[in-house]
Design a protein around this motif. Structure first.
Motif, mmCIF file in Angstrom:
data_model
loop_
_atom_site.group_PDB
_atom_site.id
_atom_site.type_symbol
_atom_site.label_atom_id
_atom_site.label_comp_id
_atom_site.label_asym_id
_atom_site.label_seq_id
_atom_site.Cartn_x
_atom_site.Cartn_y
_atom_site.Cartn_z
ATOM 1 N N UNK A 69 11.596 -40.123 31.917
ATOM 2 C CA UNK A 69 10.862 -41.357 32.167
ATOM 3 C C UNK A 69 9.387 -41.149 31.825
ATOM 4 N N UNK A 70 8.675 -42.262 31.636
ATOM 5 C CA UNK A 70 7.229 -42.218 31.358
ATOM 6 C C UNK A 70 6.454 -42.574 32.624
ATOM 7 N N UNK A 71 5.333 -41.903 32.794
ATOM 8 C CA UNK A 71 4.493 -42.164 33.974
ATOM 9 C C UNK A 71 3.035 -42.229 33.549
ATOM 10 N N UNK A 72 2.303 -43.083 34.249
ATOM 11 C CA UNK A 72 0.853 -43.140 34.079
ATOM 12 C C UNK A 72 0.219 -42.426 35.264
ATOM 13 N N UNK A 73 -0.790 -41.635 35.013
ATOM 14 C CA UNK A 73 -1.461 -40.923 36.099
ATOM 15 C C UNK A 73 -2.971 -40.920 35.842
ATOM 16 N N UNK A 113 14.593 -31.567 34.296
ATOM 17 C CA UNK A 113 14.840 -30.192 33.854
ATOM 18 C C UNK A 113 13.900 -29.871 32.700
ATOM 19 N N UNK A 114 13.830 -28.621 32.355
ATOM 20 C CA UNK A 114 12.969 -28.204 31.243
ATOM 21 C C UNK A 114 13.669 -28.532 29.923
ATOM 22 N N UNK A 115 13.293 -29.697 29.373
ATOM 23 C CA UNK A 115 13.947 -30.192 28.153
ATOM 24 C C UNK A 115 13.055 -30.122 26.926
ATOM 25 N N UNK A 116 11.740 -30.165 27.129
ATOM 26 C CA UNK A 116 10.808 -30.331 26.021
ATOM 27 C C UNK A 116 10.364 -28.994 25.444
ATOM 28 N N UNK A 119 6.248 -20.103 25.831
ATOM 29 C CA UNK A 119 7.479 -19.710 25.135
ATOM 30 C C UNK A 119 8.706 -20.392 25.727
ATOM 31 N N UNK A 120 8.594 -20.902 26.946
ATOM 32 C CA UNK A 120 9.724 -21.573 27.596
ATOM 33 C C UNK A 120 9.582 -23.084 27.486
ATOM 34 N N UNK A 121 10.709 -23.758 27.559
ATOM 35 C CA UNK A 121 10.692 -25.215 27.550
ATOM 36 C C UNK A 121 10.010 -25.723 28.815
ATOM 37 N N UNK A 122 9.497 -26.955 28.747
ATOM 38 C CA UNK A 122 8.734 -27.516 29.855
ATOM 39 C C UNK A 122 9.337 -28.848 30.295
ATOM 40 N N UNK A 123 8.890 -29.331 31.467
ATOM 41 C CA UNK A 123 9.393 -30.597 32.015
ATOM 42 C C UNK A 123 8.512 -31.790 31.652
ATOM 43 N N UNK A 124 7.310 -31.549 31.143
ATOM 44 C CA UNK A 124 6.349 -32.635 30.922
ATOM 45 C C UNK A 124 5.749 -32.540 29.526
ATOM 46 N N UNK A 125 5.597 -33.706 28.910
ATOM 47 C CA UNK A 125 4.805 -33.834 27.674
ATOM 48 C C UNK A 125 3.700 -34.844 27.962
ATOM 49 N N UNK A 126 2.470 -34.471 27.700
ATOM 50 C CA UNK A 126 1.343 -35.379 27.914
ATOM 51 C C UNK A 126 1.181 -36.280 26.692
ATOM 52 N N UNK A 127 0.973 -37.592 26.969
ATOM 53 C CA UNK A 127 0.931 -38.594 25.905
ATOM 54 C C UNK A 127 -0.442 -39.223 25.700
ATOM 55 N N UNK A 128 -1.438 -38.774 26.446
ATOM 56 C CA UNK A 128 -2.818 -39.246 26.305
ATOM 57 C C UNK A 128 -2.988 -40.683 26.808
#
Length: 198
Positions: A114-118, A136-139, A145-154
């Protein structure tokens, strides 16, 4: 003296001899005893065609089908509009396949994302940013080196945020499409089972 044979034909139509009277039919006695035969027991009948006699072997079931097909106004698939309906379904399915091409080579968000604004506090005031989050760590990581749970979209007007949120809309449409296609598949399976053995 019966006016019709035991198979339900007129003697003339059964023997393909228009005008043939029961008393003149070579099968008069066989047809009169037809109900003594089992439905699938072969019966020998004499048929006169072009002034030649020929022997045919037929069961009561086969004769019943012949009689109903010749006298019972048999209906076809076309009478029920079924071929047209199937063609329309096939055309719609082809159209759906073509429309699904718009989801190729564009970003579609995974189902659990999902997308969130913060907001981020700065001395000049808070800034609002956006992110995609997963349980889960999808990204793929930008630095780790490991997958992450969050991608920042600016910021909200950043193409990363716009495309990320469009990815959610695309995901939702595909999810609903899958649900509806499964329902259609289930209905078609029911029809297939319903028609089996008719």
């Amino acid at each position: 003296m019966p006016k019709k044979c035991g198979f339900g034909f007129s003697c003339g139509s059964m023997m393909q001899s228009p005008g043939l009277q029961p008393k003149d039919c070579p099968n008069y006695y066989v047809c009169g005893a037809v109900f003594e035969y089992d439905a699938d027991e072969l019966i020998e009948l004499v048929r006169v065609r072009e002034q030649r006699e020929e022997t045919i072997r037929i069961t009561r079931t086969q004769a019943a089908i012949m009689m109903l097909m010749s006298r019972g106004n048999p209906q076809s698939l076309e009478d029920f509009n079924i071929p047209d309906l199937i063609s329309e379904i096939e055309e719609l399915l082809e159209s759906v396949k073509e429309q699904l091409n718009q989801f190729q080579n564009v970003y579609v968000v995974p189902e659990s994302v999902e997308a969130h604004e913060y907001s981020v506090k700065r001395p000049s005031g808070p800034y609002f940013y956006n992110k995609l989050t997963a349980k889960e760590q999808l990204f793929e990581p930008a630095e780790r080196s490991q997958k992450v749970k969050v991608i920042h979209l600016s910021h909200s007007d950043d193409p990363r945020n716009i495309e990320g949120r469009l990815g959610i809309e695309r995901r939702n449409r595909l999810t609903q499409t899958r649900t509806r296609l499964r329902e259609i598949k289930e209905r078609l399976s029911e029809i297939e089972e319903f028609l089996d053995g008719v």
